[in-house]
Design a protein around this motif. Structure first.
Motif, short mmCIF file in Angstrom:
data_model
loop_
_atom_site.label_atom_id
_atom_site.label_comp_id
_atom_site.label_asym_id
_atom_site.label_seq_id
_atom_site.Cartn_x
_atom_site.Cartn_y
_atom_site.Cartn_z
N PHE A 251 -10.54 17.61 -10.50
CA PHE A 251 -9.83 16.79 -9.52
C PHE A 251 -8.37 16.67 -9.93
CE2 PHE A 251 -11.76 14.03 -12.70
CZ PHE A 251 -10.74 13.18 -13.08
N GLU A 252 -7.51 16.54 -8.95
CA GLU A 252 -6.09 16.41 -9.19
C GLU A 252 -5.68 14.95 -9.38
OE1 GLU A 252 -3.38 18.47 -9.57
OE2 GLU A 252 -4.88 20.04 -9.85
N VAL A 253 -6.12 14.09 -8.46
CA VAL A 253 -5.66 12.69 -8.42
C VAL A 253 -6.61 11.82 -9.23
CG1 VAL A 253 -5.06 10.74 -6.94
CG2 VAL A 253 -4.69 13.08 -6.13
N ALA A 254 -6.07 11.13 -10.24
CA ALA A 254 -6.86 10.21 -11.06
C ALA A 254 -6.49 8.78 -10.67
CB ALA A 254 -6.60 10.45 -12.54
N CYS A 255 -7.40 8.09 -10.02
CA CYS A 255 -7.18 6.72 -9.57
C CYS A 255 -7.73 5.77 -10.63
CB CYS A 255 -7.87 6.47 -8.24
SG CYS A 255 -7.22 7.48 -6.88
N GLU B 270 -14.17 17.82 -3.01
CA GLU B 270 -13.59 18.15 -1.71
C GLU B 270 -12.20 17.54 -1.53
OE1 GLU B 270 -14.44 16.89 2.92
OE2 GLU B 270 -16.16 17.22 1.60
N LEU B 271 -12.06 16.28 -1.93
CA LEU B 271 -10.78 15.58 -1.77
C LEU B 271 -9.88 15.70 -2.99
CD1 LEU B 271 -12.07 12.29 -0.08
CD2 LEU B 271 -11.14 14.33 1.03
N GLY B 272 -10.43 16.18 -4.11
CA GLY B 272 -9.65 16.32 -5.32
C GLY B 272 -9.28 14.99 -5.96
N ILE B 273 -10.23 14.04 -5.92
CA ILE B 273 -9.96 12.68 -6.38
C ILE B 273 -11.00 12.27 -7.43
CG2 ILE B 273 -9.70 10.26 -5.70
CD1 ILE B 273 -9.41 11.28 -2.81
N GLY B 274 -10.54 11.61 -8.49
CA GLY B 274 -11.41 10.93 -9.43
C GLY B 274 -11.12 9.45 -9.42
N LEU B 275 -12.12 8.64 -9.08
CA LEU B 275 -11.99 7.18 -9.09
C LEU B 275 -12.54 6.70 -10.43
CD1 LEU B 275 -13.43 6.61 -5.50
CD2 LEU B 275 -11.01 6.76 -6.13
N SER C 67 -18.31 12.31 0.22
CA SER C 67 -17.95 13.52 -0.53
C SER C 67 -17.92 13.29 -2.03
CB SER C 67 -16.57 14.03 -0.07
OG SER C 67 -15.54 13.16 -0.50
N PHE C 68 -18.21 12.04 -2.46
CA PHE C 68 -18.14 11.69 -3.88
C PHE C 68 -19.48 11.87 -4.58
CE2 PHE C 68 -14.52 9.47 -2.13
CZ PHE C 68 -13.55 9.63 -3.11
N THR C 69 -19.40 12.20 -5.86
CA THR C 69 -20.55 12.16 -6.75
C THR C 69 -20.34 11.01 -7.72
OG1 THR C 69 -20.89 14.55 -6.62
CG2 THR C 69 -21.89 13.40 -8.48
N ALA C 70 -21.39 10.20 -7.92
CA ALA C 70 -21.32 9.05 -8.81
C ALA C 70 -21.72 9.47 -10.23
CB ALA C 70 -22.24 7.94 -8.32
N TYR C 71 -20.97 8.98 -11.21
CA TYR C 71 -21.26 9.26 -12.62
C TYR C 71 -21.33 7.94 -13.37
CZ TYR C 71 -19.86 14.04 -11.48
OH TYR C 71 -19.76 15.29 -10.92
N ALA D 258 0.84 -1.19 0.00
CA ALA D 258 0.00 0.00 0.00
C ALA D 258 0.88 1.24 0.00
CB ALA D 258 -0.92 0.00 1.21
N THR D 259 0.50 2.22 -0.80
CA THR D 259 1.25 3.46 -0.92
C THR D 259 0.29 4.63 -0.81
OG1 THR D 259 2.80 2.39 -2.45
CG2 THR D 259 2.85 4.80 -2.33
N GLU D 260 0.59 5.61 0.03
CA GLU D 260 -0.25 6.80 0.14
C GLU D 260 0.11 7.73 -1.01
OE1 GLU D 260 -2.10 9.70 3.57
OE2 GLU D 260 -0.05 8.95 3.83
N ILE D 261 -0.80 7.89 -1.96
CA ILE D 261 -0.52 8.68 -3.16
C ILE D 261 -0.98 10.12 -3.03
CG2 ILE D 261 -0.53 6.68 -4.69
CD1 ILE D 261 -3.40 7.42 -5.48
N ALA D 262 -1.81 10.39 -2.04
CA ALA D 262 -2.24 11.74 -1.70
C ALA D 262 -2.74 11.67 -0.27
CB ALA D 262 -3.34 12.24 -2.64
N ASP D 263 -3.00 12.80 0.32
CA ASP D 263 -3.43 12.82 1.72
C ASP D 263 -4.72 12.01 1.88
OD1 ASP D 263 -3.49 13.49 4.42
OD2 ASP D 263 -4.63 15.33 4.06
N GLY D 264 -4.62 10.90 2.62
CA GLY D 264 -5.79 10.07 2.88
C GLY D 264 -6.21 9.18 1.74
#
Length: 224
Positions: free
Chosen positions: A198-202, A153-158, A133-137, A2-8
């Motif tokens: 979002f900044e982080v693209a997972c 809020e978290l700047g994340i795209g899953l 904090s996520f919106t589903a698409y 496991a690697t922390e790629i962004a805060d949390g």
């Protein structure tokens, strides 16, 4: 590992696929690796300081062997709802089978021979629904029920398997592993237009982008 790629936000590297742990309003597991990744998932959660029993929800981007694989094995310790979009949620419940008339459906049927369905509460996701904090698409194409989740809020795209990463660039899901590549392209463009920045693209496959996630998605939408 496991690697922390962004805060949390933690990446759990499984067998050729990524799962993620996100510390949202509750600890959230995103996808669940292959049927052979139970120890990897458990160890990854432990490295991030979370027990399986502490997971508050599972966000499933889609039904595929390499994204639902450990759910059944985790189920004895996992007391959390699994959120999935309608078609794929039905597959996960065993309420329907992948269609034999589609090449990807046939691949899923074969994968089902190696995958146990989890004894967990599977809850349908709605397009535009807020989950933490996520919106589903809804982003169909790779599978009919594929869904991406974006947290402004978290700047994340899953992004699941809507796209993959190679050399810090995003590519759309290809023909062999998709139900409908035209739908994939339409979903990429739709998500790029509708989603908050979002900044982080997972991504499911490849390395997550630690920055410039939205920009990479918009650039992909412009060239397909």
């Amino acid at each position: 590992m496991a690697t922390e790629i962004a805060d949390g936000v933690w990446r759990i590297e499984c067998r050729g696929v990524n799962a993620y742990l996100v510390f949202d309003d509750v600890p959230t597991l995103v996808d669940a690796g292959t049927p052979w990744d139970e120890e990897t998932i458990r160890r990854g959660l432990d490295e991030a300081g979370v027990e399986v029993s502490s997971i508050g929800r599972v966000l499933l981007t889609h039904y595929d062997l390499d994204h639902i694989g450990t759910l059944a094995a985790l189920a004895p310790d996992l007391d959390a709802p699994v959120r999935a979009y309608r078609f794929d949620a039905q597959l996960l419940r065993g309420a329907r089978s992948p269609p034999l008339g589609n090449h990807k459906g046939l691949i899923q049927r074969l994968g089902g021979l190696l995958t146990d369905l989890p004894d967990l509460d599977v809850v349908d996701v709605r397009d535009g629904e807020a989950i933490g904090s996520f919106t589903a698409y809804h982003t169909p194409g790779h599978t009919p029920g594929h869904v991406a989740y974006v947290s402004e809020e978290l700047g994340i795209g899953l992004l699941g398997d809507l796209v993959s990463e190679s050399d810090s660039d995003l590519s759309p899901s290809g023909w062999l592993i998709s139900y409908d590549t035209d739908a994939v392209a339409a979903s990429v463009r739709d998500l790029a237009e509708r989603a908050s920045p979002f900044e982080v693209a997972c991504v499911g496959h490849g390395d997550p982008l630690a920055s410039g996630g939205s920009e990479a998605l918009v650039a992909l939408a412009a060239r397909i």
